[in-house]
Write a protein that holds these residues in place. Structure first.
Motif, PDB file in Angstrom:
ATOM      1  N   THR A 138      26.475  60.108  24.519  1.00 37.30           N
ATOM      2  CA  THR A 138      26.096  60.060  23.043  1.00 37.30           C
ATOM      3  C   THR A 138      25.736  60.668  22.700  1.00 37.30           C
ATOM      4  O   THR A 138      25.514  61.871  23.369  1.00 37.30           O
ATOM      5  N   HIS A 175      22.550  52.569  20.655  1.00 37.74           N
ATOM      6  CA  HIS A 175      20.929  51.852  21.456  1.00 37.74           C
ATOM      7  C   HIS A 175      20.215  52.810  20.595  1.00 37.74           C
ATOM      8  O   HIS A 175      19.965  53.820  19.932  1.00 37.74           O
ATOM      9  N   HIS A 176      19.219  52.449  21.813  1.00 35.93           N
ATOM     10  CA  HIS A 176      17.619  52.727  21.647  1.00 35.93           C
ATOM     11  C   HIS A 176      17.604  54.458  21.689  1.00 35.93           C
ATOM     12  O   HIS A 176      18.189  54.868  22.716  1.00 35.93           O
ATOM     13  N   TRP A 179      17.612  55.830  25.647  1.00 32.16           N
ATOM     14  CA  TRP A 179      19.075  54.437  26.237  1.00 32.16           C
ATOM     15  C   TRP A 179      19.774  55.754  27.518  1.00 32.16           C
ATOM     16  O   TRP A 179      19.137  55.673  28.253  1.00 32.16           O
ATOM     17  N   PRO A 204      13.822  49.362  19.849  1.00 30.89           N
ATOM     18  CA  PRO A 204      14.108  48.622  20.944  1.00 30.89           C
ATOM     19  C   PRO A 204      14.975  47.390  20.710  1.00 30.89           C
ATOM     20  O   PRO A 204      16.066  46.774  20.532  1.00 30.89           O
ATOM     21  N   PHE A 207      18.239  45.859  18.906  1.00 29.00           N
ATOM     22  CA  PHE A 207      19.583  46.287  19.721  1.00 29.00           C
ATOM     23  C   PHE A 207      20.238  45.027  20.233  1.00 29.00           C
ATOM     24  O   PHE A 207      19.252  44.155  20.916  1.00 29.00           O
TER      25      PHE A 207
END
Length: 528
Positions: A138, A175-176, A179, A204, A207
């Motif tokens: 990510t 995602h936050h 994550w 968060p 999500f």
């Protein structure tokens, strides 16, 4: 609008502009819903009976459609269409007969439309999102814009802000911040040492939540075999292997025979993802399973392959077997994201249904461009969604555009495509068909951007209203919380028209149940 669409059904009456009129000012008349198609309704003016000659389509969520009684409250005239003005001498009596006891929209319907288009994600929010060049990791990206809940994300290190990625705010691909570290997922550190001015981490709780799983007992293990939708070729379900077990139920999956040596195309699926399946799923459901590239013992037999590779199949009981009553039917039309080019939304058709799995065909394109998508994917939308949100809809492809795309795709099989030799296609955007606010953004050459559309967030159930039993008038609720299914309301309406004296009439607000397809048994027979 999913929580209040139960109020919309055939025969519901609304007030809409009267286009069959010679008056210089805008006037309205009452129409009934003949047929529904997504957000759109086929309407027929009152007084036309069985004559469909002037039927017209209108968006239910449009700004010019109102509950019966709105004209009276707003001082707007109700004028019968010119074509049928001669049919009745007493329009008041006609309306009393036709509309007493009829159903209309809730009084706060326009407010609910407005509320449903408010999104918690805002520009300048930072998220972690899949790296489109290396699926195994990510990167940090920043929300550039929000359209209908869809996010245009720009990778944080993109200096000219053209290195972007599109997905829905409830996509499992975002995602936050933090994550990746929390579950042990690979993460590309940013060269930017500190946040840019105005950028802030997304809370968060915004999500999509995944189901909690118990990993303490029997669980997935590295090397186990399964079947999975190929994130780089969404028309296929392939032989796959669990390459790494992460925390919180997440798994890194590799497609057998097509993996990059460095694992850069491993993909993260949650254990409850509807895009992974037990060994034998395709055979039982008569889906063509794509064998590993280069595997010569065809037809492919799972038990021979397991024996040859010294592998075991992931236990059936660990997979998600929930099948919601989604109501989809083969042949239904919808608007769907082209997950190979996720900034595009196209006209599409449901061509096959396997439990909760849908086969989505893009109208005008060959079947090789089809996608397997979960029924609860945030990348599927009702007809009329693009019109409602202002997102440009890609029309069905013509033969000339298909031929031009076929020629261009042959020249773009480089970089990432060389790592995957399977039967993969890439669809480019037809000339002149660019979505909103994307007209100046070039595509990344040769990089496949196909991702699974699975979704772990179940939409809230439809809210239905009971038929009215009292003849009292209640004021419209001030907030959505006040508008509950248990609240029995009747709207006392006044119909005003140049030929009619003011008079009160009572209407019932409609209630309709969400269409259900019934629950399906989902099981896999496993041989010893």
């Amino acid at each position: 609008m999913g929580t209040c669409w139960g109020d919309i059904s055939e025969n519901v009456r609304v007030e809409v502009p009267n286009t069959d009129c010679s008056l210089p000012t805008k006037v309205f008349w009452i129409a009934g819903i003949v047929k529904l198609a997504g957000y759109n309704a086929l309407l027929r003016y009152e007084g036309f009976e069985n004559d469909s000659g002037l039927d017209f389509w209108y968006s239910i969520c449009g700004s010019d459609i109102h509950p019966v009684g709105w004209c009276a409250a707003s001082g707007k005239p109700l004028v019968p269409p010119r074509t049928i003005q001669h049919k009745y001498t007493n329009w008041k009596a006609f309306l009393v007969k036709r509309l007493t006891g009829a159903k209309t929209l809730p009084p706060d319907f326009s407010q609910k439309v407005s509320e449903s288009m408010q999104y918690p994600f805002k520009p300048c929010m930072r998220v972690e999102v899949v790296d489109k060049r290396h699926l195994c990791r990510t990167r940090v990206a920043v929300v550039e814009s929000v359209i209908g809940g869809r996010l245009r994300l720009v990778y944080e290190e993109s200096e000219d802000r053209t290195d972007d990625f599109w997905c829905h705010m409830h996509s499992p691909l975002i995602h936050h911040i933090g994550w990746s570290r929390s579950i042990g997922h690979r993460f590309k550190r940013s060269d930017i040492t500190k946040k840019q001015d105005g950028h802030f981490d997304t809370p968060p709780h915004l999500f999509a939540k995944v189901k909690e799983v118990d990993q303490s007992g029997e669980w997935f293990k590295e090397g186990m075999k399964l079947e999975a939708i190929d994130p780089l070729n969404l028309s296929t379900i392939c032989v796959a292997t669990i390459r790494k077990v992460l925390a919180d139920g997440f798994l890194m999956i590799g497609i057998d025979g097509s993996e990059a040596a460095d694992g850069s195309d491993w993909f993260c699926y949650h254990a409850t993802s509807p895009s992974i399946f037990p060994v034998g799923f395709c055979e039982i459901n008569m889906i063509e399973l794509t064998p590993p590239r280069g595997y010569t013992k065809l037809p492919f037999k799972w038990f021979d392959y397991l024996r040859e590779t010294g592998s075991i199949a992931a236990p059936v009981k660990l997979f998600n077997k929930d099948v919601p009553n989604h109501g989809f039917r083969v042949g239904m039309k919808l608007e769907a994201v082209d997950l190979m080019e996720p900034r595009l939304i196209c006209v599409a058709t449901v061509t096959r249904i396997i439990h909760r799995l849908l086969r989505i065909h893009f109208d005008g394109w060959e079947e090789e461009y089809d996608q397997w998508v979960d029924c609860e994917s945030p990348d599927l939308y009702p007809v009329g969604w693009c019109q409602l949100t202002g997102y440009q809809l890609q029309p069905p492809a013509s033969q000339s555009s298909r031929e031009s795309q076929s020629g261009s795709s042959k020249q773009k099989k480089k970089t990432k495509s060389q790592q995957y030799k399977g039967h993969k296609k890439k669809r480019k955007m037809p000339v002149g068909k660019k979505p909103v606010s994307l007209s100046s953004l070039p595509m990344t050459g040769g990089v496949r951007r196909s991702f699974s559309g699975d979704e772990e967030l179940t939409p809230p159930p439809y809210r239905t209203l009971p038929a009215q039993t009292a003849l009292e008038a209640f004021p419209p609720p001030r907030t959505s919380q006040e508008f509950s299914p248990s609240l029995k309301t009747v709207t006392t309406l006044q119909l005003k028209e140049e030929l009619i004296d003011g008079e009160d009439y009572s209407f019932l607000q409609g209630a309709s149940d969400q269409e259900s397809n019934g629950s399906a048994n989902f099981y896999i027979k496993q041989e010893p």
